[in-house]
Design a protein around this motif. Structure first.
Motif, PDB file in Angstrom:
ATOM      1  N   LEU A 109     -10.884  -0.765  -6.231  1.00  0.00           N
ATOM      2  CA  LEU A 109     -10.390   0.432  -6.909  1.00  0.00           C
ATOM      3  C   LEU A 109      -9.308   0.050  -7.909  1.00  0.00           C
ATOM      4  N   PRO A 110      -9.336   0.662  -9.094  1.00  0.00           N
ATOM      5  CA  PRO A 110      -8.251   0.410 -10.046  1.00  0.00           C
ATOM      6  C   PRO A 110      -6.985   1.151  -9.620  1.00  0.00           C
ATOM      7  N   MET A 111      -5.850   0.494  -9.781  1.00  0.00           N
ATOM      8  CA  MET A 111      -4.603   1.153  -9.443  1.00  0.00           C
ATOM      9  C   MET A 111      -4.330   2.324 -10.364  1.00  0.00           C
TER      10      MET A 111
ATOM     11  N   LEU B 140     -21.007   6.567   4.240  1.00  0.00           N
ATOM     12  CA  LEU B 140     -20.726   5.660   3.130  1.00  0.00           C
ATOM     13  C   LEU B 140     -21.178   6.241   1.794  1.00  0.00           C
ATOM     14  N   THR B 141     -22.203   7.084   1.807  1.00  0.00           N
ATOM     15  CA  THR B 141     -22.598   7.739   0.555  1.00  0.00           C
ATOM     16  C   THR B 141     -21.488   8.647   0.049  1.00  0.00           C
ATOM     17  N   GLY B 142     -20.874   9.381   0.967  1.00  0.00           N
ATOM     18  CA  GLY B 142     -19.732  10.200   0.566  1.00  0.00           C
ATOM     19  C   GLY B 142     -18.579   9.358   0.052  1.00  0.00           C
ATOM     20  N   MET B 143     -18.340   8.191   0.723  1.00  0.00           N
ATOM     21  CA  MET B 143     -17.285   7.302   0.246  1.00  0.00           C
ATOM     22  C   MET B 143     -17.633   6.720  -1.122  1.00  0.00           C
ATOM     23  N   HIS B 144     -18.919   6.442  -1.324  1.00  0.00           N
ATOM     24  CA  HIS B 144     -19.355   5.913  -2.622  1.00  0.00           C
ATOM     25  C   HIS B 144     -19.059   6.920  -3.735  1.00  0.00           C
ATOM     26  N   GLU B 145     -19.297   8.181  -3.469  1.00  0.00           N
ATOM     27  CA  GLU B 145     -18.997   9.205  -4.466  1.00  0.00           C
ATOM     28  C   GLU B 145     -17.498   9.289  -4.729  1.00  0.00           C
ATOM     29  N   ARG B 146     -16.702   9.188  -3.680  1.00  0.00           N
ATOM     30  CA  ARG B 146     -15.242   9.200  -3.855  1.00  0.00           C
ATOM     31  C   ARG B 146     -14.795   8.020  -4.726  1.00  0.00           C
TER      32      ARG B 146
ATOM     33  N   LEU C 237       0.818  -1.220   0.000  1.00  0.00           N
ATOM     34  CA  LEU C 237       0.000   0.000   0.000  1.00  0.00           C
ATOM     35  C   LEU C 237       0.846   1.263   0.000  1.00  0.00           C
ATOM     36  N   ASP C 238       2.085   1.156   0.449  1.00  0.00           N
ATOM     37  CA  ASP C 238       2.941   2.344   0.494  1.00  0.00           C
ATOM     38  C   ASP C 238       3.235   2.890  -0.899  1.00  0.00           C
ATOM     39  N   ARG C 239       3.006   2.070  -1.948  1.00  0.00           N
ATOM     40  CA  ARG C 239       3.224   2.560  -3.310  1.00  0.00           C
ATOM     41  C   ARG C 239       2.115   3.504  -3.759  1.00  0.00           C
ATOM     42  N   ILE C 240       1.014   3.510  -3.011  1.00  0.00           N
ATOM     43  CA  ILE C 240      -0.151   4.305  -3.412  1.00  0.00           C
ATOM     44  C   ILE C 240      -0.046   5.684  -2.783  1.00  0.00           C
ATOM     45  N   GLU C 241      -0.423   6.678  -3.545  1.00  0.00           N
ATOM     46  CA  GLU C 241      -0.379   8.059  -3.053  1.00  0.00           C
ATOM     47  C   GLU C 241      -1.469   8.861  -3.733  1.00  0.00           C
ATOM     48  N   GLY C 242      -1.579  10.119  -3.340  1.00  0.00           N
ATOM     49  CA  GLY C 242      -2.539  11.021  -3.964  1.00  0.00           C
ATOM     50  C   GLY C 242      -3.971  10.709  -3.578  1.00  0.00           C
ATOM     51  N   PRO C 243      -4.919  11.023  -4.480  1.00  0.00           N
ATOM     52  CA  PRO C 243      -6.345  10.801  -4.178  1.00  0.00           C
ATOM     53  C   PRO C 243      -6.676   9.344  -3.907  1.00  0.00           C
ATOM     54  N   LEU C 244      -5.969   8.413  -4.557  1.00  0.00           N
ATOM     55  CA  LEU C 244      -6.245   7.007  -4.310  1.00  0.00           C
ATOM     56  C   LEU C 244      -5.905   6.629  -2.874  1.00  0.00           C
ATOM     57  N   ALA C 245      -4.772   7.100  -2.367  1.00  0.00           N
ATOM     58  CA  ALA C 245      -4.394   6.811  -0.982  1.00  0.00           C
ATOM     59  C   ALA C 245      -5.389   7.437  -0.011  1.00  0.00           C
TER      60      ALA C 245
ATOM     61  N   THR D 152      -8.527   8.004  -0.568  1.00  0.00           N
ATOM     62  CA  THR D 152      -9.787   7.254  -0.641  1.00  0.00           C
ATOM     63  C   THR D 152      -9.685   5.946   0.126  1.00  0.00           C
ATOM     64  N   VAL D 153      -8.558   5.229  -0.016  1.00  0.00           N
ATOM     65  CA  VAL D 153      -8.387   3.969   0.724  1.00  0.00           C
ATOM     66  C   VAL D 153      -8.460   4.229   2.223  1.00  0.00           C
ATOM     67  N   TYR D 154      -7.766   5.243   2.675  1.00  0.00           N
ATOM     68  CA  TYR D 154      -7.765   5.563   4.094  1.00  0.00           C
ATOM     69  C   TYR D 154      -9.173   5.918   4.560  1.00  0.00           C
ATOM     70  N   ARG D 155      -9.895   6.741   3.764  1.00  0.00           N
ATOM     71  CA  ARG D 155     -11.227   7.182   4.171  1.00  0.00           C
ATOM     72  C   ARG D 155     -12.218   6.018   4.206  1.00  0.00           C
TER      73      ARG D 155
END
Length: 446
Positions: free
Chosen positions: A434-436, A405-411, A342-350, A352-355
């Motif tokens: 989520l796609p990498m 979860l609705t907010g997470m769904h939108e993300r 997971l450390d390879r992931i950054e930016g909005p994808l990271a 979103t995963v955290y959220r």
């Protein structure tokens, strides 16, 4: 009832009924024409029978020895002739149908179907006013009936062959028409599920081809709208993250120092003043309030933006989140499977995963009343999957997604991913994929 039948059944049923009606009509016509034809063919023999009977009766009446004349007449008849003499003591004269009981190769029902005339087939022979016999016309109709039976079989066979050929032609033509419609239906189902990339084959009659082309054009339009929608969601999420970051910075840079200053001043005031009395109690109360405000400020900062993702990496940030969850809810047994990649992931994808993990654990803590939970985050190929499950009471059937979860769904949708909530085997699952590579050309998630 008719509407529930398949298209092929609706097509073949009228055809089959039409052929059955045609066969019945053919039988009726056969009976009418065959009966008339046999009657016409037998009419000369009937007239001859009547003529012979009149001549014989005249000869018998004029003869001195009528018995001898009658015997001579009977001896002159050919045994194979259709005209025969039948004495009275031989019993009643058989009808035309009774004389046809053993027609080779022709079923009895077919013989009964044809009406044969009996009128005029028998003429009485009289000697001195006494009925001594009859001149009987009994033609052998076996050949004629066999011919009619062969004609009937030929007619039925022809109708059956035509019905089979028509059915086969209708079947293949119906298949040729239904196949494009089935492709159109399958394509519309794919469009309804969000797959706009697979075109509907253009085939069939012009009307169906036009419908397929219109459906493909609709899919293209919906794909463009979906891309625009994801772009808009992506910009909204980015704006929300920017706003959260700015708000977190303001809280950290402005409210944090102010709280620290109040805390330091309160400590100094407490050290400079007597600890007893009303003033000492007020100082302690202010200290507790400041500590509560600092903890609340840190918690708000953590929910607004986990600033340490850039410092610790996503895997470390998730582990920190899990440790905080264990500390806040020691009554819930938490097991985890976190991929170090997971450390390879950054930016909005990271983010979103955290959220997603954060929001799912918050729901477990607040609403699930669970005794154990499991968090799993793994990278498989070009996709990242997240699953948070618990053994709690589940969710209401009419309220699958709450506000969080609705907010997470939108993300997740903004990143072309999918988020689902389901109940199975007495456990509640929040699953995210989520796609990498967060490209924007794929079908929208549901």
């Amino acid at each position: 009832m008719w509407q529930r039948l398949s298209f092929r059944t609706q097509l073949f049923l009228p055809l089959g009924l039409s052929f059955v009606a045609a066969l019945v009509l053919s039988g009726v016509l056969l009976q009418a024409f065959a009966t008339g034809q046999l009657a016409e063919e037998s009419e000369p023999g009937r007239r001859s029978t009547q003529t012979i009977a009149v001549a014989l009766n005249s000869a018998l009446g004029a003869s001195d020895n009528p018995g001898k004349v009658l015997d001579a007449f009977v001896q002159s008849l050919d045994p194979t002739s259709d005209i025969q003499f039948r004495p009275v003591d031989a019993g009643p004269v058989l009808s035309a149908k009774e004389g046809l009981r053993d027609v080779h190769g022709v079923p009895r029902w077919f013989v009964d179907l044809i009406a044969l005339r009996d009128e005029g087939a028998t003429s009485p022979v009289m000697i001195e006013g006494r009925h001594v016999g009859d001149i009987v016309f009994m033609p052998d109709l076996s050949a004629d009936l066999f011919e009619k039976w062969i004609g009937f079989l030929a007619l039925v066979s022809l109708a059956a062959v035509l019905m089979v050929l028509t059915g086969l032609i209708a079947y293949f033509f119906a298949g040729a028409a239904l196949r494009p419609l089935q492709n159109l239906g399958a394509g519309l189902t794919r469009i309804r599920r969000g797959d706009y990339a697979t075109p509907i084959p253009i085939a069939g009659p012009p009307e169906i081809r036009q419908s397929c082309e219109e459906a493909n054009a609709l899919a293209t339009t919906l794909a463009q709208l979906s891309r625009d929608n994801r772009d808009l969601l992506h910009r909204l999420v980015s704006l929300q993250d920017d706003e959260r970051r700015d708000l977190a910075r303001e809280l950290h840079d402005e409210l944090g120092p102010l709280l620290f200053s109040i805390r330091a001043g309160t400590i100094a005031l407490g050290e400079a003043s007597p600890q007893a009395g009303h003033l000492g109690s007020s100082v302690k109360e202010v200290m507790r309030s400041v500590e509560t405000l600092q903890q609340t400020n840190r918690r708000i900062l953590d929910r607004l933006r986990p600033l340490y993702i850039e410092e610790l990496g996503l895997e470390g940030s998730v582990q920190t989140l899990l440790r905080n969850f264990r500390r806040q809810s020691p009554h819930i047994g938490l097991t985890t499977t976190i991929d170090p990649g997971l450390d390879r992931i950054e930016g909005p994808l990271a983010q979103t995963v955290y959220r997603v993990i954060q929001e799912a654990l918050t729901n477990v803590l607040r609403h699930a009343r669970a005794s154990n939970a499991h968090v799993e985050a793994a990278i498989s190929g070009a996709a990242l999957s997240i699953e948070v499950s618990d053994d709690g009471g589940g969710f209401p059937a009419d309220n699958v997604f709450g506000r969080g979860l609705t907010g997470m769904h939108e993300r997740v949708r903004a990143l072309s991913g999918s988020l689902s909530l389901l109940r199975a085997d007495e456990r509640t699952y929040v699953r995210c994929r989520l796609p990498m590579e967060t490209g924007r050309d794929g079908p929208p998630s549901t």
